[in-house]
Design a protein around this motif. Structure first.
Motif, PDB file in Angstrom:
ATOM      1  N   ASP A 145       0.740  -1.165  -0.212  1.00 57.15           N
ATOM      2  CA  ASP A 145       0.007   0.103  -0.118  1.00 57.15           C
ATOM      3  C   ASP A 145       0.849   1.218   0.116  1.00 57.15           C
ATOM      4  OD1 ASP A 145       0.988  -0.256   2.519  1.00 57.15           O
ATOM      5  OD2 ASP A 145      -0.953   0.294   3.649  1.00 57.15           O
ATOM      6  N   LYS A 146       2.236   1.504  -0.452  1.00 57.66           N
ATOM      7  CA  LYS A 146       3.046   2.327  -0.849  1.00 57.66           C
ATOM      8  C   LYS A 146       3.570   2.849   0.627  1.00 57.66           C
ATOM      9  CE  LYS A 146      -0.759   3.686  -3.974  1.00 57.66           C
ATOM     10  NZ  LYS A 146      -1.750   4.637  -4.191  1.00 57.66           N
ATOM     11  N   LYS A 147       3.408   2.195   1.522  1.00 55.62           N
ATOM     12  CA  LYS A 147       3.881   2.723   2.965  1.00 55.62           C
ATOM     13  C   LYS A 147       5.152   1.889   3.455  1.00 55.62           C
ATOM     14  CE  LYS A 147      -0.319   4.334   4.769  1.00 55.62           C
ATOM     15  NZ  LYS A 147      -1.274   4.128   5.786  1.00 55.62           N
ATOM     16  N   ILE A 148       6.142   2.340   4.192  1.00 57.40           N
ATOM     17  CA  ILE A 148       7.266   1.738   4.791  1.00 57.40           C
ATOM     18  C   ILE A 148       6.906   1.794   6.309  1.00 57.40           C
ATOM     19  CG2 ILE A 148       9.641   1.348   5.224  1.00 57.40           C
ATOM     20  CD1 ILE A 148       8.778   3.527   2.308  1.00 57.40           C
ATOM     21  N   VAL A 149       6.821   0.855   7.053  1.00 61.33           N
ATOM     22  CA  VAL A 149       6.036   0.750   8.355  1.00 61.33           C
ATOM     23  C   VAL A 149       7.414   0.186   9.192  1.00 61.33           C
ATOM     24  CG1 VAL A 149       3.922   0.331   7.948  1.00 61.33           C
ATOM     25  CG2 VAL A 149       5.291  -1.741   8.095  1.00 61.33           C
ATOM     26  N   GLN A 150       7.240   0.652  10.427  1.00 56.93           N
ATOM     27  CA  GLN A 150       8.678   0.428  11.327  1.00 56.93           C
ATOM     28  C   GLN A 150       7.839  -0.105  12.658  1.00 56.93           C
ATOM     29  OE1 GLN A 150      11.313   3.755  11.924  1.00 56.93           O
ATOM     30  NE2 GLN A 150      11.580   3.127  14.262  1.00 56.93           N
ATOM     31  N   PHE A 151       8.629  -1.379  13.028  1.00 55.73           N
ATOM     32  CA  PHE A 151       7.998  -1.964  14.273  1.00 55.73           C
ATOM     33  C   PHE A 151       9.322  -2.369  15.035  1.00 55.73           C
ATOM     34  CE2 PHE A 151       4.630  -3.273  11.437  1.00 55.73           C
ATOM     35  CZ  PHE A 151       3.459  -3.327  12.163  1.00 55.73           C
ATOM     36  N   ASP A 152       8.951  -2.438  16.344  1.00 56.17           N
ATOM     37  CA  ASP A 152       9.860  -2.871  17.250  1.00 56.17           C
ATOM     38  C   ASP A 152       9.575  -4.242  17.856  1.00 56.17           C
ATOM     39  OD1 ASP A 152      11.659  -2.827  19.621  1.00 56.17           O
ATOM     40  OD2 ASP A 152      11.370  -0.664  20.252  1.00 56.17           O
ATOM     41  N   THR A 153      10.591  -5.082  17.686  1.00 60.12           N
ATOM     42  CA  THR A 153      10.152  -6.456  18.193  1.00 60.12           C
ATOM     43  C   THR A 153      10.309  -6.478  19.682  1.00 60.12           C
ATOM     44  OG1 THR A 153      12.718  -6.888  18.058  1.00 60.12           O
ATOM     45  CG2 THR A 153      11.429  -7.417  16.396  1.00 60.12           C
ATOM     46  N   GLU A 187       0.088  -1.827  16.008  1.00 58.56           N
ATOM     47  CA  GLU A 187       0.262  -0.618  15.251  1.00 58.56           C
ATOM     48  C   GLU A 187       1.686  -0.390  15.060  1.00 58.56           C
ATOM     49  OE1 GLU A 187      -2.116   1.166  13.915  1.00 58.56           O
ATOM     50  OE2 GLU A 187      -3.763  -0.074  14.617  1.00 58.56           O
ATOM     51  N   PRO A 188       2.090   0.021  13.958  1.00 62.49           N
ATOM     52  CA  PRO A 188       3.597   0.396  13.806  1.00 62.49           C
ATOM     53  C   PRO A 188       4.198   1.680  14.511  1.00 62.49           C
ATOM     54  CG  PRO A 188       2.646   1.033  11.800  1.00 62.49           C
ATOM     55  CD  PRO A 188       1.349   0.248  12.688  1.00 62.49           C
ATOM     56  N   THR A 189       5.318   1.642  14.943  1.00 64.28           N
ATOM     57  CA  THR A 189       5.804   2.812  15.742  1.00 64.28           C
ATOM     58  C   THR A 189       6.233   4.006  14.918  1.00 64.28           C
ATOM     59  OG1 THR A 189       8.089   2.187  15.263  1.00 64.28           O
ATOM     60  CG2 THR A 189       6.816   1.158  17.380  1.00 64.28           C
ATOM     61  N   GLN A 190       6.218   3.902  13.484  1.00 65.17           N
ATOM     62  CA  GLN A 190       6.729   4.698  12.386  1.00 65.17           C
ATOM     63  C   GLN A 190       5.937   4.316  11.167  1.00 65.17           C
ATOM     64  OE1 GLN A 190       6.465   8.056  11.876  1.00 65.17           O
ATOM     65  NE2 GLN A 190       8.486   8.221  13.144  1.00 65.17           N
ATOM     66  N   GLU A 191       5.397   5.347  10.424  1.00 65.66           N
ATOM     67  CA  GLU A 191       5.013   4.930   9.193  1.00 65.66           C
ATOM     68  C   GLU A 191       5.906   6.215   8.101  1.00 65.66           C
ATOM     69  OE1 GLU A 191       1.146   5.163   8.273  1.00 65.66           O
ATOM     70  OE2 GLU A 191       0.599   3.009   9.231  1.00 65.66           O
ATOM     71  N   TYR A 192       6.382   5.683   6.913  1.00 62.98           N
ATOM     72  CA  TYR A 192       6.961   6.478   6.058  1.00 62.98           C
ATOM     73  C   TYR A 192       6.059   6.391   4.890  1.00 62.98           C
ATOM     74  CZ  TYR A 192      10.892   5.711   9.258  1.00 62.98           C
ATOM     75  OH  TYR A 192      11.761   5.793  10.415  1.00 62.98           O
ATOM     76  N   ASP A 193       5.293   7.544   4.393  1.00 66.27           N
ATOM     77  CA  ASP A 193       4.183   7.202   3.722  1.00 66.27           C
ATOM     78  C   ASP A 193       4.420   8.353   2.468  1.00 66.27           C
ATOM     79  OD1 ASP A 193       2.141   6.824   2.231  1.00 66.27           O
ATOM     80  OD2 ASP A 193       0.794   7.599   3.493  1.00 66.27           O
ATOM     81  N   HIS A 194       5.208   8.068   1.450  1.00 65.61           N
ATOM     82  CA  HIS A 194       5.495   9.011   0.248  1.00 65.61           C
ATOM     83  C   HIS A 194       5.508   8.173  -1.048  1.00 65.61           C
ATOM     84  CE1 HIS A 194       6.241  12.233   3.580  1.00 65.61           C
ATOM     85  NE2 HIS A 194       6.358  13.038   2.323  1.00 65.61           N
ATOM     86  N   ASP A 241       6.798   2.965  -8.582  1.00 64.31           N
ATOM     87  CA  ASP A 241       6.576   4.282  -8.969  1.00 64.31           C
ATOM     88  C   ASP A 241       7.855   5.002  -9.886  1.00 64.31           C
ATOM     89  OD1 ASP A 241       8.234   5.018  -7.049  1.00 64.31           O
ATOM     90  OD2 ASP A 241       7.030   6.138  -5.982  1.00 64.31           O
ATOM     91  N   LYS A 242       8.846   3.959  -9.732  1.00 62.77           N
ATOM     92  CA  LYS A 242       9.957   4.323 -10.501  1.00 62.77           C
ATOM     93  C   LYS A 242      10.700   5.555  -9.910  1.00 62.77           C
ATOM     94  CE  LYS A 242       7.902   2.864 -15.102  1.00 62.77           C
ATOM     95  NZ  LYS A 242       7.279   3.093 -16.338  1.00 62.77           N
ATOM     96  N   SER A 243      10.630   5.497  -8.632  1.00 62.66           N
ATOM     97  CA  SER A 243      11.387   6.673  -8.141  1.00 62.66           C
ATOM     98  C   SER A 243      12.400   6.282  -6.883  1.00 62.66           C
ATOM     99  CB  SER A 243      10.348   7.510  -7.574  1.00 62.66           C
ATOM    100  OG  SER A 243       9.782   7.014  -6.292  1.00 62.66           O
ATOM    101  N   LEU A 244      13.304   6.894  -6.166  1.00 56.71           N
ATOM    102  CA  LEU A 244      14.146   6.301  -5.234  1.00 56.71           C
ATOM    103  C   LEU A 244      14.066   7.535  -4.363  1.00 56.71           C
ATOM    104  CD1 LEU A 244      17.775   5.077  -5.554  1.00 56.71           C
ATOM    105  CD2 LEU A 244      17.356   7.359  -4.318  1.00 56.71           C
ATOM    106  N   ARG A 245      13.799   7.361  -2.924  1.00 56.09           N
ATOM    107  CA  ARG A 245      13.675   8.238  -2.062  1.00 56.09           C
ATOM    108  C   ARG A 245      14.605   7.850  -0.686  1.00 56.09           C
ATOM    109  NH1 ARG A 245       8.349  10.753  -2.911  1.00 56.09           N
ATOM    110  NH2 ARG A 245       7.375   9.278  -4.577  1.00 56.09           N
ATOM    111  N   ILE A 290      12.375   9.521  10.873  1.00 58.82           N
ATOM    112  CA  ILE A 290      11.919  10.775  10.623  1.00 58.82           C
ATOM    113  C   ILE A 290      11.141  10.606   9.244  1.00 58.82           C
ATOM    114  CG2 ILE A 290      12.148  13.100   9.585  1.00 58.82           C
ATOM    115  CD1 ILE A 290      14.897  13.204  11.313  1.00 58.82           C
ATOM    116  N   PRO A 291       9.860  10.810   9.116  1.00 59.09           N
ATOM    117  CA  PRO A 291       8.981  10.249   8.118  1.00 59.09           C
ATOM    118  C   PRO A 291       8.932  11.139   6.805  1.00 59.09           C
ATOM    119  CG  PRO A 291       7.539  10.895   9.901  1.00 59.09           C
ATOM    120  CD  PRO A 291       9.041  11.068  10.144  1.00 59.09           C
ATOM    121  N   VAL A 292      10.070  12.107   6.656  1.00 59.69           N
ATOM    122  CA  VAL A 292       9.839  12.880   5.496  1.00 59.69           C
ATOM    123  C   VAL A 292      11.201  12.656   4.835  1.00 59.69           C
ATOM    124  CG1 VAL A 292       9.910  15.438   4.717  1.00 59.69           C
ATOM    125  CG2 VAL A 292       8.581  14.716   6.959  1.00 59.69           C
TER     126      VAL A 292
END
Length: 577
Positions: free
Chosen positions: A392-400, A407-414, A437-441, A447-449
């Motif tokens: 769903d286009k997101k990068i999610v961060q979890f803590d084991t 719920e994830p501790t952080q979401e990177y949604d761009h 989407d043929k991009s690199l970020r 920091i989710p930006v």
């Protein structure tokens, strides 16, 4: 014979000829010429052909030809008055102009496609005139139902229902919902027939018994809600779980001619040449291969058969353990920095944390979407955290450290498409992600930006990635049959001097790997090859056949000089030296 032909041949003697000369005999037979002169072309017709540039005629034209009207079709490019040619407004000639709006043209075009007739710019109708007369010449826009009629139709239609309910009351009907009066005419006819039957004789209506409906289907067996409560099991296959000192297979062997505790990359690497071993236990395609961190004495493999298997790289090279718990194909696996645990991601939308030594499933994580790539943070202070690139286009961060976190501790949604790769760079303080989407970020961790966004018109989707041991570059498998290199520093620019070509990867998610000393780049191939390039010159060093089908997984051993593991769609893992 001569008399028959009517021909008299003379004698050579003149006197005899003069003395015996007789008039030729007249016969009724016609003369026959064996080889008559036949004119191929009529000279009169040839004379009548006049070139347009001629100013005089060399023969007398008969009166009937002078008075004969012009034959053949008229010249469409000549004007009505005189012989002057019309000026062309198109390449093919002259076309009369008519102002028609795009809306009117599209409406008349749809009318002709649907009803078989259309209205010309001059007001006449073209096509099926009978249908046009029957419908009054209306177009498709004029034949639309009014708002009142549309609302009446919507009121008559049944409700679509709830998509989470399979059977029973309120079940999902969607576009298959019927209209309430769909069978009203049939019911009326049946009622009339029943009344007629009752007027003739007594008619006793039998009691209608409602059919017994099956119980509602469990949602666990459908795709509306996947079964996330599958039991996780693990089976040990090795010859002995403990050695004579009570140690398990987690112990790094020291009875070898190589020091597996050394720092990776301290030995010089070479290109492998021969096949030395085959592991075969998976029943479907291999999706990922991972060597045990630093030592590489164990090999972890995931497959489309939903199983994860752990193999012994040294000694007996046997299958040690099988991890079962996913219900669909496993997409990716990754070890934590010390190798005691590993994560698995699957198409069943589950991410599971496993104990490498005893095979126990420790935690389960899910966001309801499919994880495509999963990576532990290699940094010691964040070694318990991991990132997952979702569909769903997101990068999610979890803590084991939080078991079974909802719920994830952080979401990177761009990103604008499913995430394909996650690569930690800059001493694990940043990471680079690529997507469909043929991009690199590039991102700062936590920091989710994004701090860098690269999307060029010539870029293709970057499917797999591998960091260079120097930490300065990252190699990406591009969808246009090449491996591109980007800097892992602040600028994150593409190194246009480094492009590795010569293999085919289109249509497959094929691994790319860099040797521990950074000298060689390795990649699989859709044709069954394993390709090696020199990092400095970007020239292909070696290419060898490794499988009958595409080779999708390929990894360098972190300690050996020239050992690699490859796997493909045939489910076979091969070890090379």
């Amino acid at each position: 014979m001569t008399s028959l032909l009517g021909i008299d041949y003379g004698s050579s003697d003149d006197e005899t000829a003069s003395a015996t000369a007789k008039p030729p005999a007249t016969t009724t037979a016609s003369s026959i010429v064996a080889a008559p002169d036949v004119s191929v072309e009529d000279p009169v017709q040839q004379m009548m052909l006049v070139r347009p540039t001629d100013k005089s005629i060399a023969y007398n034209v008969p009166y009937e030809n002078l008075a004969r009207p012009a034959q053949g079709p008229g010249n469409p490019f000549k004007s009505a008055s005189g012989n002057a040619l019309k000026r062309k407004n198109l390449i093919t000639g002259y076309a009369e102009e008519a102002v028609v709006s795009d809306t009117t043209f599209n409406t008349q075009h749809r009318t002709f496609q649907s009803l078989g007739y259309t209205k010309a710019p001059d007001g006449s109708y073209v096509g099926d005139i009978a249908t046009a007369e029957r419908l009054g010449g209306r177009d498709v826009v004029q034949m639309r139902p009014s708002k009142e009629q549309s609302e009446a139709l919507r009121r008559k239609r049944q409700k679509k229902g709830d998509s989470s309910i399979v059977d029973g009351e309120g079940a999902y009907k969607g576009p298959w919902a019927r209209y309430q009066d769909e069978y009203q005419a049939l019911e009326d006819e049946a009622a009339v027939a029943g009344e007629e039957l009752a007027s003739d004789e007594e008619y006793a209506e039998e009691e209608i018994v409602a059919p017994v409906l099956p119980p509602p289907t469990s949602k666990a067996g459908t795709d509306y809600q996947d079964n996330a409560t599958a039991n996780e099991t693990s089976e040990f296959h090795g010859s002995a779980q403990f050695d004579y000192q009570g140690r398990t297979y987690m112990h790094v062997p020291q009875d070898l001619d190589i020091d597996l505790r050394a720092e990776p990359g301290t030995v010089k690497n070479y290109v492998p040449k021969k096949h030395i071993h085959t592991w075969k236990s998976h029943s479907k395609a291999i999706t990922a291969l991972r060597f045990f961190p630093n030592s590489g004495h164990l090999l972890l493999s995931s497959s489309a058969d939903s199983k994860i298997k752990l193999w012994d790289v040294y000694h007996d090279r046997e299958l040690l353990r099988t991890f079962s718990g996913h219900t669909k194909s496993v997409t990716d696996v990754t070890f934590n920095p010390d190798g005691t645990r590993f994560l698995s991601a699957s198409y069943d939308r589950q991410m599971k944390l496993w104990d490498t030594e005893y095979g126990k499933c420790i935690s389960r994580y899910s966001t309801g979407k499919i994880p495509h790539v999963i990576r532990f943070n290699p940094s010691p202070e964040h070694s318990s955290e991991f990132l997952a690139g979702m569909s769903d286009k997101k990068i999610v961060q979890f803590d084991t450290r939080v078991p079974d976190a909802k719920e994830p501790t952080q979401e990177y949604d761009h990103h604008l498409g499913p995430v394909n790769t996650i690569t930690f760079v800059d001493q694990n303080r940043r990471f680079i992600t690529t997507s469909d989407d043929k991009s690199l970020r590039a991102w700062e961790y936590n920091i989710p930006v994004p701090i860098k966004f690269i999307a060029e018109p010539y870029m293709y989707s970057l499917i797999r990635s591998a960091p260079h041991p120097s930490g300065k570059y990252v190699a990406f498998q591009s969808g246009d049959n090449q491996i591109v290199v980007y800097a892992a520093t602040d600028r994150f620019r593409q190194n246009r001097k480094k492009s590795f070509r010569g293999h085919n990867n289109a249509g497959y998610a094929i691994d790319v790997a860099v040797s521990p000393d950074g000298q060689f780049v390795m990649s699989g191939d859709s044709g069954g090859y394993v390709c090696f390039w020199d990092w400095k010159t970007c020239k292909m060093w070696h290419k060898m056949i490794a499988s009958d089908g595409p080779v999708v997984a390929a990894q360098w051993h972190p300690q050996e000089t020239s050992k690699i593991a490859t796997a493909g769609l045939d489910g076979v893992i091969k070890y090379w030296d």
